[in-house]
Each structure stands twice: as C-alpha cells, then as structure tokens.
Design a protein around this motif. Structure first.
Motif, PDB file in Angstrom:
ATOM      1  N   ALA A  71      52.203  40.457  42.037  1.00  9.94           N
ATOM      2  CA  ALA A  71      52.641  40.800  43.389  1.00  9.94           C
ATOM      3  C   ALA A  71      53.191  39.611  44.154  1.00  9.94           C
TER       4      ALA A  71
ATOM      5  N   GLN B 127      55.559  36.907  40.415  1.00  9.41           N
ATOM      6  CA  GLN B 127      56.604  37.456  39.553  1.00  9.41           C
ATOM      7  C   GLN B 127      57.676  38.206  40.333  1.00  9.41           C
ATOM      8  N   VAL B 128      57.269  39.102  41.204  1.00  7.57           N
ATOM      9  CA  VAL B 128      58.253  39.906  41.941  1.00  7.57           C
ATOM     10  C   VAL B 128      59.112  39.041  42.866  1.00  7.57           C
TER      11      VAL B 128
ATOM     12  N   SER C  62      61.347  36.661  40.705  1.00  6.04           N
ATOM     13  CA  SER C  62      62.421  37.366  39.998  1.00  6.04           C
ATOM     14  C   SER C  62      63.564  37.716  40.934  1.00  6.04           C
ATOM     15  N   ASN C  63      63.247  38.087  42.168  1.00  4.77           N
ATOM     16  CA  ASN C  63      64.294  38.405  43.147  1.00  4.77           C
ATOM     17  C   ASN C  63      65.110  37.163  43.505  1.00  4.77           C
TER      18      ASN C  63
ATOM     19  N   PRO D 183      57.714  43.197  35.951  1.00  3.99           N
ATOM     20  CA  PRO D 183      56.710  42.317  36.568  1.00  3.99           C
ATOM     21  C   PRO D 183      55.330  42.956  36.642  1.00  3.99           C
TER      22      PRO D 183
END
Length: 323
Positions: free
Chosen positions: A150, A153-154, A157-158, A175
């Motif tokens: 949460a 990774q998220v 990645s964005n 993710p």
C-alpha cells in the motif's frame, strides 16, 4: 683473549612439545582427531549424496538445467536459473540493507551509546537473533506485505512507470506486496542481529588504549572508527558478513512466505519470484522421479554457491591479514 659473547645475540631455545604418554592424554588426542575427522567425513558424505541424488537431472538436461528457465512438472522439464537468480538477488538485497545497519548498530553500541540505553538495545539484538525464521515469515506475510504494497509498491510504481531502467527495476505489475525485494528486506531483518552482535563483541575486545591514544592526538569519533577500530576488527567483520550471507542464501521458511513463489524471470525486483530453498520447500513432499532429482540438484547448486562464498571469504580474510 676469550671473545665475550653477547647474551642477547643467543637465540632463545624453542620449547619442545611433549609427546603425550599418559592414558588420558592419548584418549584426548584420539578423541580430538576423531572429532576433526568426523567433520570431513560428514561434509564428504553430504556432498556425495547430493551429487548422486541430483545426477539424473544434470545428466538429462546438461548445462540447460542451470541456465534453463522452464520448470514444468507435467512435462518433466526443469531449469534452475529463476531460482538461482532469485537466491542471489535476495541475498544481495539483504546484504545491501543489513550490513550498513549492522555496522552502524555495533559502532553506536560500543562508542556512542549511553550505558542506560546500551543494555536494552544489546538485549533486543540477542532476542531478535533467537526468533525462529517462521515467525519472521508470518510477520512478513501478515503485517509487512500489506503495508509494503500500500505504501511502497503502489506509489513507487505510479512514479517510475515509463521510466527507462528504473521503471523496469522498480515497477510492479501486480502490487500485492510479495516479491524479490520483500524477501530481501525480510532477510535483512534476519541477518542484522547476527552481524551486529558479532561486530559489537569484536569492537569491545579492541584494547581501549588504542582508542584513547587516537582521541589523545585529536582524532574525531569518525576517524577513530575508520582508522583504528575497523582495521583492527576487519577480519571479524568479514567473517560476520559471510555468516549473514550464508543464512541469507539458505533461508527457507521466511522467504517462502513472502517471495511469491513464481517460477519466472523478471527485470523488476518488485515482482514475485522464487529461490532455491523456497522451491525445494514447496515441492519436496510431492516430488517423484526426475522432479525429485531436480530438487536435489537444486540443493547441490546451493551447496556449491555456499562453498564459493566460503572460498571468497577465505581470500578476503587472507588479504586483510596481509595489510
């Protein structure tokens, strides 16, 4: 005139080791020899059994068993490279994170920490070293993985999506929190207590007169650590790091929980993967025939990797001793 011989020029007589004659001395000598010989026999037995068990896989696939990436139990086709790459990558990440933190903890506890704070932290490190690996794995799966997905990774990645190189390495297609990087971080938490405790003990053994002399000529704390403590404890630091690397390479349950157990090669460390130990743990109970031989062959490869690490450690220790 009789020449006067300087007593200081006469070499001191080397003490002679007495040959054991008593019954207990002979028993002690033979028991010690048997203990040392037992280690060699045990090592040779393990190596031989692993080679014999994995030989059908090496014979069937040749070098492709090491370089291949396909692991198909239905077609009896096995390639070990994804597991090998996952093992090396997770261990490297663990060292990259764990070694600086361990050295920082050891230096702080021996040089900077007040007495009221030093003892609780030292006790906590010893307790962490005694925690079973499955506890790290359960904590990683149920606590660390959701938070990592949460909050790391998220968002990451964005940010890196579409970037060259960085976008490949740090982008997560799914993710979920599981992956190579997650396993490497958990391994770092596991090896920090071992490396930190060993380095701390060795820094404590360095004579205080060396540090006091350095401070007496105006050296700062950083200069004392860099030019006095680290050279004195260099061999022990290398040994501690190699001990941590050995645990990182062979760790099974904690990695199995959080690595994702996906048999694929990915350019991203955020994606799920596998290691040699996790693959053996997942499939060994149900393996038959060539699959069993392939798993034993994986163990043989891991044994060889560990042996190479030991050789490198010996070389580094020898180089440090020469300086």
């Amino acid at each position: 005139m009789t020449a006067v011989t300087d007593p200081m020029s006469i070499p001191a007589a080397r003490p002679q080791r007495k040959t054991p004659k008593g019954t207990f001395d002979i028993i002690f000598r033979n028991a010690s020899f048997a203990s040392a010989l037992f280690v060699l026999i045990l090592l040779a037995g393990i190596m031989l059994s692993m080679v014999i068990g994995g030989w059908p896989a090496f014979k069937a696939f040749g070098l492709g068993f090491i370089t291949g990436s396909q692991w198909d139990t239905q077609a009896d086709v096995y390639g070990a490279w994804p597991a090998i790459a996952g093992t090396l990558t997770t261990a490297f990440i663990a060292l990259l994170i764990g070694v600086p933190l361990s050295l920082g903890i050891a230096v702080y506890l021996t040089q900077l920490a007040p007495l009221w704070f030093k003892q609780p932290v030292s006790t906590a490190i010893e307790l962490l070293a005694a925690v079973p690996s499955i506890i790290y794995g359960m904590w990683g799966l149920f606590v660390f993985v959701p938070l990592f997905a949460a909050y790391v990774q998220v968002p990451l990645s964005n940010i890196v999506e579409g970037m060259p190189i960085v976008g490949t390495i740090l982008y997560s297609r799914s993710p979920s929190g599981l992956g190579i990087l997650t396993a490497g971080i958990i391994l770092a938490f596991m090896i920090i207590p071992f490396i930190a405790s060993i380095v701390r003990d060795m820094l404590d053994q360095i004579p205080s007169v060396l540090r006091e002399s350095a401070y007496g000529i105006g050296a700062t704390t950083w200069e004392v650590v860099r030019h006095v403590l680290v050279p004195q404890a260099g061999v022990s630091i290398i040994g501690a790091i190699m001990l941590g690397l050995g645990r990182a390479l062979g760790e099974t349950m904690a990695v199995t929980f959080v690595v994702g157990n996906a048999n694929r090669l990915s350019g991203s460390i955020m994606d799920p993967g596998s290691t040699i130990a996790s693959r053996i743990a997942n499939e060994f109970n149900e393996a038959l025939g060539l699959q069993m031989n392939a798993l034993i062959g994986l163990g043989c490869i891991l044994f060889f990797v560990t042996f190479v690490v030991l050789v490198i450690a010996r070389i580094l220790v020898a180089r440090v001793k020469t300086f």
